[in-house]
Write a protein that holds these residues in place. Structure first.
Motif, mmCIF file in Angstrom:
data_model
loop_
_atom_site.group_PDB
_atom_site.id
_atom_site.type_symbol
_atom_site.label_atom_id
_atom_site.label_comp_id
_atom_site.label_asym_id
_atom_site.label_seq_id
_atom_site.Cartn_x
_atom_site.Cartn_y
_atom_site.Cartn_z
ATOM 1 N N LYS A 202 -24.181 -66.043 -15.915
ATOM 2 C CA LYS A 202 -25.165 -64.710 -15.273
ATOM 3 C C LYS A 202 -24.239 -64.726 -13.102
ATOM 4 O O LYS A 202 -24.098 -65.905 -13.371
ATOM 5 N N PRO A 203 -24.356 -63.918 -13.231
ATOM 6 C CA PRO A 203 -23.689 -63.979 -11.402
ATOM 7 C C PRO A 203 -23.950 -65.121 -10.601
ATOM 8 O O PRO A 203 -25.325 -64.736 -10.370
ATOM 9 N N GLU A 204 -24.004 -65.864 -9.747
ATOM 10 C CA GLU A 204 -24.984 -66.101 -8.975
ATOM 11 C C GLU A 204 -24.739 -66.072 -7.598
ATOM 12 O O GLU A 204 -23.606 -65.695 -7.043
ATOM 13 N N PRO A 205 -25.737 -65.709 -6.699
ATOM 14 C CA PRO A 205 -25.877 -65.444 -6.041
ATOM 15 C C PRO A 205 -24.980 -65.800 -3.954
ATOM 16 O O PRO A 205 -24.780 -64.907 -3.368
ATOM 17 N N TYR A 206 -24.054 -67.105 -4.189
ATOM 18 C CA TYR A 206 -24.131 -67.709 -3.132
ATOM 19 C C TYR A 206 -21.562 -67.646 -3.402
ATOM 20 O O TYR A 206 -21.468 -67.211 -2.170
ATOM 21 N N GLY A 208 -20.536 -65.730 -5.587
ATOM 22 C CA GLY A 208 -20.270 -64.185 -6.350
ATOM 23 C C GLY A 208 -19.912 -64.485 -7.768
ATOM 24 O O GLY A 208 -19.419 -63.987 -8.198
ATOM 25 N N LYS A 209 -19.654 -66.006 -8.352
ATOM 26 C CA LYS A 209 -19.095 -65.776 -9.570
ATOM 27 C C LYS A 209 -20.354 -66.046 -10.713
ATOM 28 O O LYS A 209 -21.165 -66.322 -10.582
ATOM 29 N N GLY A 210 -19.313 -65.229 -12.069
ATOM 30 C CA GLY A 210 -20.310 -65.380 -13.154
ATOM 31 C C GLY A 210 -19.419 -64.000 -14.174
ATOM 32 O O GLY A 210 -18.784 -63.686 -14.045
ATOM 33 N N ILE A 211 -20.858 -63.457 -14.277
ATOM 34 C CA ILE A 211 -19.819 -62.370 -15.613
ATOM 35 C C ILE A 211 -20.634 -61.218 -15.282
ATOM 36 O O ILE A 211 -21.538 -61.351 -14.303
ATOM 37 N N TYR A 212 -19.634 -60.257 -14.626
ATOM 38 C CA TYR A 212 -20.045 -58.921 -14.859
ATOM 39 C C TYR A 212 -19.973 -57.605 -15.744
ATOM 40 O O TYR A 212 -19.187 -58.154 -16.082
ATOM 41 N N VAL A 213 -21.225 -57.126 -16.133
ATOM 42 C CA VAL A 213 -21.284 -55.988 -16.547
ATOM 43 C C VAL A 213 -21.077 -55.115 -16.082
ATOM 44 O O VAL A 213 -21.446 -54.300 -14.972
ATOM 45 N N ASP A 214 -19.463 -53.879 -16.364
ATOM 46 C CA ASP A 214 -19.481 -52.002 -15.632
ATOM 47 C C ASP A 214 -18.975 -52.458 -14.492
ATOM 48 O O ASP A 214 -18.553 -53.531 -13.632
ATOM 49 N N ASN A 215 -20.161 -51.678 -13.585
ATOM 50 C CA ASN A 215 -19.787 -51.036 -12.213
ATOM 51 C C ASN A 215 -20.855 -52.528 -11.355
ATOM 52 O O ASN A 215 -21.582 -52.202 -10.396
ATOM 53 N N GLU A 216 -21.214 -53.488 -12.111
ATOM 54 C CA GLU A 216 -22.322 -54.794 -11.844
ATOM 55 C C GLU A 216 -22.272 -55.054 -10.026
ATOM 56 O O GLU A 216 -20.389 -55.965 -10.308
ATOM 57 N N THR A 217 -22.650 -55.240 -9.655
ATOM 58 C CA THR A 217 -22.871 -55.704 -7.582
ATOM 59 C C THR A 217 -23.402 -56.546 -7.093
ATOM 60 O O THR A 217 -25.427 -56.309 -7.865
ATOM 61 N N ILE A 218 -24.117 -57.909 -6.642
ATOM 62 C CA ILE A 218 -24.720 -58.567 -6.047
ATOM 63 C C ILE A 218 -24.650 -58.911 -4.890
ATOM 64 O O ILE A 218 -23.455 -58.435 -4.323
ATOM 65 N N LYS A 219 -25.693 -59.019 -3.659
ATOM 66 C CA LYS A 219 -25.851 -59.347 -2.691
ATOM 67 C C LYS A 219 -25.742 -60.951 -2.498
ATOM 68 O O LYS A 219 -26.412 -61.485 -3.155
ATOM 69 N N LEU A 220 -24.322 -61.028 -1.660
ATOM 70 C CA LEU A 220 -24.255 -62.596 -2.086
ATOM 71 C C LEU A 220 -25.095 -63.177 -0.264
ATOM 72 O O LEU A 220 -25.727 -62.190 0.439
ATOM 73 N N LYS A 221 -25.617 -64.509 -0.962
ATOM 74 C CA LYS A 221 -26.697 -65.015 0.474
ATOM 75 C C LYS A 221 -25.609 -66.109 0.751
ATOM 76 O O LYS A 221 -24.392 -66.953 0.259
ATOM 77 N N GLU A 222 -26.329 -66.611 2.009
ATOM 78 C CA GLU A 222 -25.331 -67.612 2.910
ATOM 79 C C GLU A 222 -26.042 -68.658 2.635
ATOM 80 O O GLU A 222 -27.557 -69.258 2.459
#
Length: 226
Positions: A202-206, A208-222
């Motif tokens: 799953k995409p990790e939030p620091y 952004g590495k991982g597996i994404y499906v379609d237009n999936e995005t995540i919010k990166l954390k510091e």
């Protein structure tokens, strides 16, 4: 300045409204059939019908809606109270009592499933799986000992290579090592197989590495600095 406090009766009249017969905005929308698409219903004998409980009520799925097209055939199980009409290539779904919660729910659900099936047998459904990370990639290989069977092999930073057998109903292609395209008639199967692949990383939030499906995005954390 003089302020007038509203009376309790006027306050209550603004907070409450009279009830009305609810309807499904999704269920009311017709579905247009393209050329060469067939849609009809078939009865299912009682002994072969599936059932489920909703509170104290038992719903019997004793009818199926069949959609045929150039890419395949899709069948949807529905209870007897769901009616489907075909008027000059326009499919409409209705129920006898839209004020009843179960009937209203099945109304909109059936219409959504039928629309997905019509798209599936004409154009098909697809999911795009993207691999983000250094060295992250996937390949499609033969399964040893299973003639004609293919599998997805994931290279995502583990000391082993996770593999997933490709279902017969789906077609998986890889335009480049960091992309997979999953295609099929059944939307649920397509998205479910994509979700299975994503579960391995799953995409990790620091970073952004991982597996994404379609237009999936995540919010990166510091990162927290101690």
């Amino acid at each position: 300045m003089l302020r007038i406090k509203p009376s309790s009766s006027s306050f209550l009249s603004r907070c409450f409204s009279t009830s009305f017969v609810a309807s499904s905005n999704i269920g009311k929308q017709p579905i247009k059939l393209g050329e060469g698409i067939e849609c009809f219903t078939e009865s299912i004998p009682f002994e072969f019908s599936k059932r489920f409980s909703k509170g104290s009520q038992v719903i019997t799925l004793d009818k199926q809606i069949v959609v045929k097209g150039p890419k395949g055939v899709m069948k949807t199980l529905v209870p007897d109270f769901v009616e489907v009409a075909n008027n000059d290539g326009l499919i409409t779904v209705s129920v006898p009592d839209a004020s009843e919660r179960i009937q209203r729910t099945m109304w909109g659900t059936t219409r959504a499933l039928l629309n997905n099936n019509v798209i599936g047998v004409t154009e098909g459904h697809l999911a795009i799986v993207k691999f983000v990370g250094t060295g992250y990639r996937a390949s499609i290989e033969d399964i040893p000992g299973k003639a004609g069977k293919k599998q997805v092999v994931l290279k995502i930073g583990y000391p082993y290579l996770p593999t997933l057998e490709i279902p017969e109903e789906l077609t998986v292609s890889s335009p480049n090592p960091t992309r997979l395209i999953i295609e099929g008639v059944n939307k649920q199967q397509v998205k479910q197989f994509a979700a299975k692949i994503r579960e391995h990383k799953k995409p990790e939030p620091y970073k952004g590495k991982g597996i994404y499906v379609d237009n999936e995005t995540i919010k990166l954390k510091e990162k927290k600095i101690k």
